[in-house]
Design a protein around this motif. Sequence first.
Motif, PDB file in Angstrom:
ATOM      1  N   GLU A 241     -33.875   8.829 -22.305  1.00  0.00           N
ATOM      2  CA  GLU A 241     -34.637   8.640 -23.541  1.00  0.00           C
ATOM      3  C   GLU A 241     -34.227   9.660 -24.599  1.00  0.00           C
ATOM      4  OE1 GLU A 241     -36.603   6.193 -24.210  1.00  0.00           O
ATOM      5  OE2 GLU A 241     -36.476   5.315 -22.210  1.00  0.00           O
ATOM      6  N   GLN A 242     -33.913  10.891 -24.177  1.00  0.00           N
ATOM      7  CA  GLN A 242     -33.546  11.938 -25.138  1.00  0.00           C
ATOM      8  C   GLN A 242     -32.199  11.620 -25.780  1.00  0.00           C
ATOM      9  OE1 GLN A 242     -34.493  12.623 -21.999  1.00  0.00           O
ATOM     10  NE2 GLN A 242     -36.535  13.496 -22.332  1.00  0.00           N
ATOM     11  N   THR A 243     -32.014  12.129 -26.991  1.00  0.00           N
ATOM     12  CA  THR A 243     -30.785  11.882 -27.737  1.00  0.00           C
ATOM     13  C   THR A 243     -29.631  12.702 -27.168  1.00  0.00           C
ATOM     14  OG1 THR A 243     -31.990  11.385 -29.761  1.00  0.00           O
ATOM     15  CG2 THR A 243     -29.688  12.070 -29.995  1.00  0.00           C
ATOM     16  N   ARG A 244     -28.512  12.033 -26.925  1.00  0.00           N
ATOM     17  CA  ARG A 244     -27.283  12.705 -26.516  1.00  0.00           C
ATOM     18  C   ARG A 244     -26.097  12.019 -27.189  1.00  0.00           C
ATOM     19  NH1 ARG A 244     -26.482  13.454 -20.222  1.00  0.00           N
ATOM     20  NH2 ARG A 244     -26.650  11.174 -20.315  1.00  0.00           N
ATOM     21  N   GLY A 245     -25.322  12.798 -27.928  1.00  0.00           N
ATOM     22  CA  GLY A 245     -24.144  12.259 -28.594  1.00  0.00           C
ATOM     23  C   GLY A 245     -22.929  13.110 -28.295  1.00  0.00           C
ATOM     24  N   LEU A 246     -21.791  12.477 -28.035  1.00  0.00           N
ATOM     25  CA  LEU A 246     -20.547  13.171 -27.732  1.00  0.00           C
ATOM     26  C   LEU A 246     -19.704  13.279 -29.001  1.00  0.00           C
ATOM     27  CD1 LEU A 246     -18.554  14.352 -25.598  1.00  0.00           C
ATOM     28  CD2 LEU A 246     -17.621  12.032 -25.389  1.00  0.00           C
ATOM     29  N   VAL A 247     -19.352  14.510 -29.383  1.00  0.00           N
ATOM     30  CA  VAL A 247     -18.478  14.742 -30.537  1.00  0.00           C
ATOM     31  C   VAL A 247     -17.039  14.528 -30.077  1.00  0.00           C
ATOM     32  CG1 VAL A 247     -17.737  16.383 -32.299  1.00  0.00           C
ATOM     33  CG2 VAL A 247     -20.106  16.398 -31.488  1.00  0.00           C
ATOM     34  N   PHE A 248     -16.399  13.446 -30.544  1.00  0.00           N
ATOM     35  CA  PHE A 248     -15.041  13.161 -30.082  1.00  0.00           C
ATOM     36  C   PHE A 248     -13.988  13.424 -31.149  1.00  0.00           C
ATOM     37  CE2 PHE A 248     -16.448   9.084 -31.795  1.00  0.00           C
ATOM     38  CZ  PHE A 248     -15.333   8.608 -32.463  1.00  0.00           C
ATOM     39  N   ASP A 249     -14.388  13.789 -32.354  1.00  0.00           N
ATOM     40  CA  ASP A 249     -13.411  14.167 -33.387  1.00  0.00           C
ATOM     41  C   ASP A 249     -14.154  14.856 -34.523  1.00  0.00           C
ATOM     42  OD1 ASP A 249     -10.987  14.501 -34.554  1.00  0.00           O
ATOM     43  OD2 ASP A 249     -10.646  12.398 -35.075  1.00  0.00           O
ATOM     44  N   SER A 250     -13.452  15.666 -35.288  1.00  0.00           N
ATOM     45  CA  SER A 250     -14.048  16.363 -36.432  1.00  0.00           C
ATOM     46  C   SER A 250     -12.970  16.623 -37.475  1.00  0.00           C
ATOM     47  CB  SER A 250     -14.658  17.716 -36.012  1.00  0.00           C
ATOM     48  OG  SER A 250     -15.703  17.555 -35.091  1.00  0.00           O
ATOM     49  N   HIS A 251     -13.413  16.848 -38.684  1.00  0.00           N
ATOM     50  CA  HIS A 251     -12.506  17.362 -39.714  1.00  0.00           C
ATOM     51  C   HIS A 251     -13.320  18.148 -40.732  1.00  0.00           C
ATOM     52  CE1 HIS A 251     -13.788  13.559 -41.640  1.00  0.00           C
ATOM     53  NE2 HIS A 251     -13.603  14.212 -42.789  1.00  0.00           N
ATOM     54  N   TYR A 252     -12.622  18.936 -41.540  1.00  0.00           N
ATOM     55  CA  TYR A 252     -13.287  19.848 -42.476  1.00  0.00           C
ATOM     56  C   TYR A 252     -13.127  19.329 -43.892  1.00  0.00           C
ATOM     57  CZ  TYR A 252     -14.810  24.193 -44.674  1.00  0.00           C
ATOM     58  OH  TYR A 252     -15.490  25.129 -45.408  1.00  0.00           O
ATOM     59  N   ASP A 253     -14.235  19.251 -44.604  1.00  0.00           N
ATOM     60  CA  ASP A 253     -14.239  18.854 -46.011  1.00  0.00           C
ATOM     61  C   ASP A 253     -14.650  20.055 -46.843  1.00  0.00           C
ATOM     62  OD1 ASP A 253     -15.871  17.729 -48.516  1.00  0.00           O
ATOM     63  OD2 ASP A 253     -14.409  16.210 -47.914  1.00  0.00           O
ATOM     64  N   ALA A 254     -13.873  20.339 -47.886  1.00  0.00           N
ATOM     65  CA  ALA A 254     -14.123  21.544 -48.678  1.00  0.00           C
ATOM     66  C   ALA A 254     -15.496  21.517 -49.342  1.00  0.00           C
ATOM     67  CB  ALA A 254     -13.028  21.694 -49.735  1.00  0.00           C
ATOM     68  N   TYR A 255     -16.037  20.337 -49.610  1.00  0.00           N
ATOM     69  CA  TYR A 255     -17.306  20.226 -50.317  1.00  0.00           C
ATOM     70  C   TYR A 255     -18.500  20.014 -49.373  1.00  0.00           C
ATOM     71  CZ  TYR A 255     -14.096  19.549 -54.201  1.00  0.00           C
ATOM     72  OH  TYR A 255     -13.084  19.711 -55.105  1.00  0.00           O
ATOM     73  N   ARG A 256     -18.271  19.340 -48.263  1.00  0.00           N
ATOM     74  CA  ARG A 256     -19.388  18.961 -47.387  1.00  0.00           C
ATOM     75  C   ARG A 256     -19.382  19.687 -46.044  1.00  0.00           C
ATOM     76  NH1 ARG A 256     -20.512  12.635 -47.884  1.00  0.00           N
ATOM     77  NH2 ARG A 256     -22.624  13.449 -47.937  1.00  0.00           N
ATOM     78  N   GLY A 257     -18.350  20.500 -45.803  1.00  0.00           N
ATOM     79  CA  GLY A 257     -18.308  21.241 -44.551  1.00  0.00           C
ATOM     80  C   GLY A 257     -17.737  20.417 -43.414  1.00  0.00           C
ATOM     81  N   VAL A 258     -18.212  20.693 -42.198  1.00  0.00           N
ATOM     82  CA  VAL A 258     -17.702  20.029 -41.002  1.00  0.00           C
ATOM     83  C   VAL A 258     -18.287  18.614 -40.898  1.00  0.00           C
ATOM     84  CG1 VAL A 258     -17.549  20.115 -38.494  1.00  0.00           C
ATOM     85  CG2 VAL A 258     -17.448  22.236 -39.810  1.00  0.00           C
ATOM     86  N   ILE A 259     -17.399  17.622 -40.784  1.00  0.00           N
ATOM     87  CA  ILE A 259     -17.808  16.227 -40.578  1.00  0.00           C
ATOM     88  C   ILE A 259     -17.377  15.834 -39.175  1.00  0.00           C
ATOM     89  CG2 ILE A 259     -17.569  13.841 -41.352  1.00  0.00           C
ATOM     90  CD1 ILE A 259     -16.973  14.888 -44.136  1.00  0.00           C
ATOM     91  N   SER A 260     -18.350  15.481 -38.320  1.00  0.00           N
ATOM     92  CA  SER A 260     -18.076  15.210 -36.912  1.00  0.00           C
ATOM     93  C   SER A 260     -18.278  13.734 -36.594  1.00  0.00           C
ATOM     94  CB  SER A 260     -18.998  16.048 -36.020  1.00  0.00           C
ATOM     95  OG  SER A 260     -18.795  17.433 -36.257  1.00  0.00           O
ATOM     96  N   LEU A 261     -17.326  13.166 -35.854  1.00  0.00           N
ATOM     97  CA  LEU A 261     -17.462  11.803 -35.354  1.00  0.00           C
ATOM     98  C   LEU A 261     -18.163  11.849 -34.007  1.00  0.00           C
ATOM     99  CD1 LEU A 261     -15.382  11.205 -37.604  1.00  0.00           C
ATOM    100  CD2 LEU A 261     -14.367   9.521 -36.075  1.00  0.00           C
ATOM    101  N   VAL A 262     -19.203  11.033 -33.860  1.00  0.00           N
ATOM    102  CA  VAL A 262     -20.069  11.104 -32.688  1.00  0.00           C
ATOM    103  C   VAL A 262     -20.230   9.718 -32.079  1.00  0.00           C
ATOM    104  CG1 VAL A 262     -22.395  11.666 -31.880  1.00  0.00           C
ATOM    105  CG2 VAL A 262     -21.324  13.073 -33.634  1.00  0.00           C
ATOM    106  N   ARG A 263     -20.187   9.661 -30.750  1.00  0.00           N
ATOM    107  CA  ARG A 263     -20.582   8.449 -30.021  1.00  0.00           C
ATOM    108  C   ARG A 263     -21.929   8.752 -29.374  1.00  0.00           C
ATOM    109  NH1 ARG A 263     -19.557   4.314 -26.017  1.00  0.00           N
ATOM    110  NH2 ARG A 263     -21.697   3.903 -25.397  1.00  0.00           N
ATOM    111  N   LEU A 264     -22.971   8.022 -29.788  1.00  0.00           N
ATOM    112  CA  LEU A 264     -24.310   8.224 -29.231  1.00  0.00           C
ATOM    113  C   LEU A 264     -24.445   7.459 -27.921  1.00  0.00           C
ATOM    114  CD1 LEU A 264     -26.874   8.151 -32.169  1.00  0.00           C
ATOM    115  CD2 LEU A 264     -26.238  10.061 -30.736  1.00  0.00           C
ATOM    116  N   PHE A 265     -24.587   8.180 -26.826  1.00  0.00           N
ATOM    117  CA  PHE A 265     -24.787   7.547 -25.533  1.00  0.00           C
ATOM    118  C   PHE A 265     -26.269   7.284 -25.260  1.00  0.00           C
ATOM    119  CE2 PHE A 265     -20.506   9.101 -24.950  1.00  0.00           C
ATOM    120  CZ  PHE A 265     -19.920   8.113 -24.178  1.00  0.00           C
TER     121      PHE A 265
END
Length: 644
Positions: A241-265
């Motif tokens: 029931e609790q939220t769990r998401g796997l971060v499988f990729d990321s990139h850095y944006d100079a204006y918005r900071g770290v943007i992470s791609l997540v698969r929510l299991f």
Amino acid sequence: MNRKNLTHKAGRDNAEPVGGGGRIRPVNNPREATKTRPAGGKDAKSTGIDRTRNFCIIAHIDHGKSTLADRLLDLTDAVPERERMEQILDSMDIERERGITIKAQAVRLVYRREENGDGGEAEYMLNLIDTPGHVDFSYEVSRAIAACEGALLVVDASQGIQAQTLANLYLAMEQDLEIIPVLNKIDLPVADVEAVTEELVELLGVDESEILKISAKTGQGVPEVLDAVVDRVPAPESAVEQTRGLVFDSHYDAYRGVISLVRLFDGELAKGDRVQAMGSEEEFEVLEVGCYSPKPTALPKLGVGEVGYIIAGLKDIEALRVGDTVTKVEDPAESVLPGYAKVLPTVYSGIYPTVGDDFERLRDALQKLQLNDASLFFEPENSRMGFGFRCGFLGLLHMEIIQERLEREFDLDLIASSPSVKYEVVLQGGETVEVTNPSDLPEVFEEIREPMVRATVICPKEYVGQVMGLCHEKRGVSVGMEYISTKRVQLTYDLPLGEIITDFFDALKSRTRGYASYDYDPKGYVASDLVKVEILVSGDPVDALSFIVHRDKAYYRGRAMVEKLKELIPRQQFEVPVQASIGKRIIARETVRAYRKDVIAKCYGGDITRKKKLLEQQKAGKKRMKQVGNVEIPQEAFLAAIRI
């Protein structure tokens, strides 16, 4: 696909899958802990989990993955007509220029089709990940596979099953993905559809009717691919029931900071949620969630089974790493999702800024690039070339791409040293040390061990002799040979990694007219007769150009290096000797001739002693100049050293 009939052909029956050995595979399957509540159970209607499909496209390089992704985008109207272009998911300039996929790209598609024969439409949410095909980017493929339940295995009908096709197939099988075989490029005049179909039937143990035959370029058969994804790929499942998401990729944006791609299991994430990274234990507030379709699109929330991005305004790159698990602070999960095995670099090189003041800029650039490419390793290093970083890569192409991205995306002017591999050196006291930089090799040691790999080469039978000759030139030891069809052969060799990281791929393609492919797995270390060859310019060793090589090849490599440097080092006002040495012994030498001003041009007639006096003065001046003069080695020389 009928997994019970799956046969490991192509000579790997007794071999460990390509993802083995901790090289590029996830530690465990994140889905193993989530398969207790079936899709369509509690919350299935509200989240639409039963109509969600997560799949990736895997294939050998240049078999049509990105083109197929384009056609799937067209069929689902994901891109407006005026914005359509070729290889739309290859967003980097380097990808378009080189014609290869470097980064895995995730995109959400909405597919509508008639069901039950009553004219009604059902809407499916398809999360597609287009993956690279080159062996150097297999780590990208392994991360994408961990976020999916199914995979489209694309095979070129004109080339058949290639080495990386098998490698990616074994990665997908290891994660228990549903494999959908797709035969592409059936419209080509040279396509051998029947023969390649037989190969796939024999390899996968499937019925011929299960193999989709398409042309991604013309769009023939592509609608059936979408139907197969909906019908064959299982819907995501959740047990917690609790939220769990796997971060499988990321990139850095100079204006918005770290943007992470997540698969929510498990669970869901929405804007405003307080979230914790369970690995780094950092807490942050989610500023935005969304998906790529294919442009970033903000959403109210990400539900269970979905793939998307989260933005938390993080400026600290270490706060949310690839492989970490995110969960809600108010109702945290008890256990983390299995992340990824730490990738082990195979090729090492020093990267230095040409301007010393750019050292900190280079450090920041490497940190931001490491966020986007988790397989990159670096540590500070100081040498004759100044302050820089010793970097680890998964292969020579990976190294070239990283250097080019640093120069383009961060406006840096860089010099890279000759690539090398990691050696194990046994000192006289019995202690074993690891050496990645040739300049760090001790003067005295008991033995030196080099890394070995098991290479799999697939080629047409008429090129077997050329491939065997090349492998023997690279000090390879034959392990086996097997015919995977009537026309193509698989050769297995144990090869020193140091011999294949530079020109092996180019030589293989040249000798087989482009028809051969290869893949390799690490196989441990073996003692060998290796020596360090130093390059001296004006008597001073240049660390960046030194290399470790087998004693039998030391002279030829040293000779080739000094001859190339003679062409590339600009002429000075004095002679510049370029030498290759093993210890104190010089094994090759070339001389860059000096510019010579004709100081006796004004002496017409008269006593010969006047001419001799002027020549002696010139000689003395050049000698003084040689003692204090510095020789600038251009960047082209270092790049040429890499190719040698």
